[in-house]
Design a protein around this motif. Structure first.
Motif, short mmCIF file in Angstrom:
data_model
loop_
_atom_site.label_atom_id
_atom_site.label_comp_id
_atom_site.label_asym_id
_atom_site.label_seq_id
_atom_site.Cartn_x
_atom_site.Cartn_y
_atom_site.Cartn_z
N VAL A 178 -8.42 -5.49 32.95
CA VAL A 178 -9.20 -5.78 31.76
C VAL A 178 -10.40 -4.84 31.68
CG1 VAL A 178 -10.55 -7.52 30.52
CG2 VAL A 178 -8.53 -8.20 31.83
N LEU A 179 -10.60 -4.26 30.50
CA LEU A 179 -11.76 -3.38 30.30
C LEU A 179 -12.50 -3.76 29.02
CD1 LEU A 179 -10.35 0.22 30.94
CD2 LEU A 179 -11.79 -1.14 32.48
N PRO A 180 -13.83 -3.59 29.01
CA PRO A 180 -14.54 -3.63 27.74
C PRO A 180 -14.25 -2.32 26.99
CG PRO A 180 -16.04 -3.09 29.52
CD PRO A 180 -14.73 -3.40 30.16
N SER A 181 -14.09 -2.40 25.69
CA SER A 181 -13.67 -1.21 24.94
C SER A 181 -14.75 -0.15 24.85
CB SER A 181 -13.21 -1.60 23.54
OG SER A 181 -14.26 -2.23 22.83
N ASP A 182 -15.99 -0.47 25.26
CA ASP A 182 -17.06 0.52 25.23
C ASP A 182 -17.25 1.20 26.59
OD1 ASP A 182 -18.12 -1.60 26.61
OD2 ASP A 182 -19.96 -1.76 25.43
N ARG A 183 -16.31 1.02 27.50
CA ARG A 183 -16.40 1.67 28.81
C ARG A 183 -16.35 3.20 28.63
NH1 ARG A 183 -14.96 -0.48 33.76
NH2 ARG A 183 -16.14 -2.27 32.96
N PRO A 184 -17.26 3.95 29.24
CA PRO A 184 -17.26 5.41 29.10
C PRO A 184 -15.92 6.02 29.52
CG PRO A 184 -19.31 4.68 30.12
CD PRO A 184 -18.42 3.46 30.04
N GLY A 185 -15.48 7.00 28.70
CA GLY A 185 -14.23 7.69 28.99
C GLY A 185 -13.07 7.24 28.14
N LEU A 186 -13.25 6.18 27.34
CA LEU A 186 -12.19 5.69 26.46
C LEU A 186 -12.34 6.34 25.08
CD1 LEU A 186 -12.18 1.87 27.29
CD2 LEU A 186 -10.27 3.46 27.65
#
Length: 303
Positions: free
Chosen positions: A181-189
């Protein structure tokens, strides 16, 4: 160019009485007026998600014990069908959100189940995905005390507007996909804006590029409490359930639209010897056949 939706028209008051049919009708009615224009311009479905959030629909299947609405899956699929009658993109966004919001419960640890259910209920999180296990280009490799995800993943429905996204990647030495699970504002996305499918443009189902995206150990899902249980297999079954609800809603909406056109705009065939198209025996036969086929499909989805 943008097409505005007005979430303020959707009060969510009917949730106090668990009247999900009213909820679905109000949201669908707000979407109905601009569905063609929004599909034509594509773009981000942020307004649609705001409408779903304003209606209180996002924590619908989160159990009451964690602050959610606690609706049944039958009630949830009725809302997906209602949305699909007028806006198939919104129905797909919402149907996948419902399924993805329970994935930590299906394949995660007991702690992850509690954490993500509570987060969804408290913060009205919208869930999306970058799963597509047939696309093996996204890899996950160890990096110090965590991991790095790199590559590309296609069919990332709704991820560009998600609060949380569930991803699947390959990992060296592991024959099974690893899900996290990731937050969509994680750097690199980065969303690549490469989706253009008629009638589904507002699902934003294009590809995401992962450029050495940091993944924390606690964000990897699982293992579930009981590895021998059939419960984790519910993800695949749930996907078919959501798709069935979407397709049924589209079919019902299409038949209703065709009937309205025939009654109000169509002209009878000149040799039919009837005054209106709705009296044409050939059209009546075809509508009867379509109606019978649709009833069969409805019976299957409700069985």
């Amino acid at each position: 160019m943008t097409i505005a939706l007005n979430p303020s028209k959707i009060t969510g008051d009917y949730f106090r009485n668990r009247d999900y049919a009213v909820t679905a009708a109000e949201v669908a009615n707000e979407l109905r007026h601009t569905v063609q224009e929004r599909d034509a311009i594509a773009g981000s479905p942020s307004p649609e998600v705001r409408c779903l959030r304003a209606a209180g629909l996002l924590p619908l299947v989160v159990p009451k014990a964690y602050g959610g609405t606690g609706a049944s899956w039958s009630e949830a699929m009725d809302i997906v069908k209602a949305l699909a009658k007028t806006d198939s993109s919104a129905a797909q966004l919402y149907g996948y959100h419902l399924l993805l919001s329970v994935v930590p419960h299906l394949i995660g640890t007991a702690e992850q189940t509690v954490r993500y259910y509570r987060d969804t209920a408290q913060h009205n999180h919208f869930w999306a995905n970058a799963i597509n296990t047939r696309d093996l280009r996204l890899t996950l490799e160890a990096d110090g005390d965590g991991f790095r995800a790199s590559g590309v993943k296609t069919f990332c429905t709704g991820a560009v507007v998600a609060d949380r996204m569930i991803c699947a990647a390959t990992q060296p030495g592991n024959p099974l996909p690893v899900m996290f699970v990731l937050p969509s504002d994680r750097p690199g996305l980065t969303y690549n804006h490469d989706w253009d499918t008629l009638g589904q443009r507002r699902t934003a189902s294009g590809s995401f590029t992962f450029e050495s995206v940091r993944v924390e150990p606690a964000e990897l899902l699982g293992p579930p409490p009981n590895l021998e249980s059939a419960f984790p297999t519910g993800l695949g079954i749930g996907g078919m359930l959501v798709q069935s609800a979407i397709f049924q809603g589209i079919a019902e909406g299409a038949l209703a639209a065709a009937q309205a056109y025939t009654r109000t705009q169509a002209r009878p065939w000149e040799t039919a010897a009837v005054e209106t198209a709705a009296e044409d025996p050939y059209l009546l036969r075809r509508y009867g056949e379509l109606w019978a086929q649709l009833q069969g499909a409805i019976a299957l989805t409700q069985g």
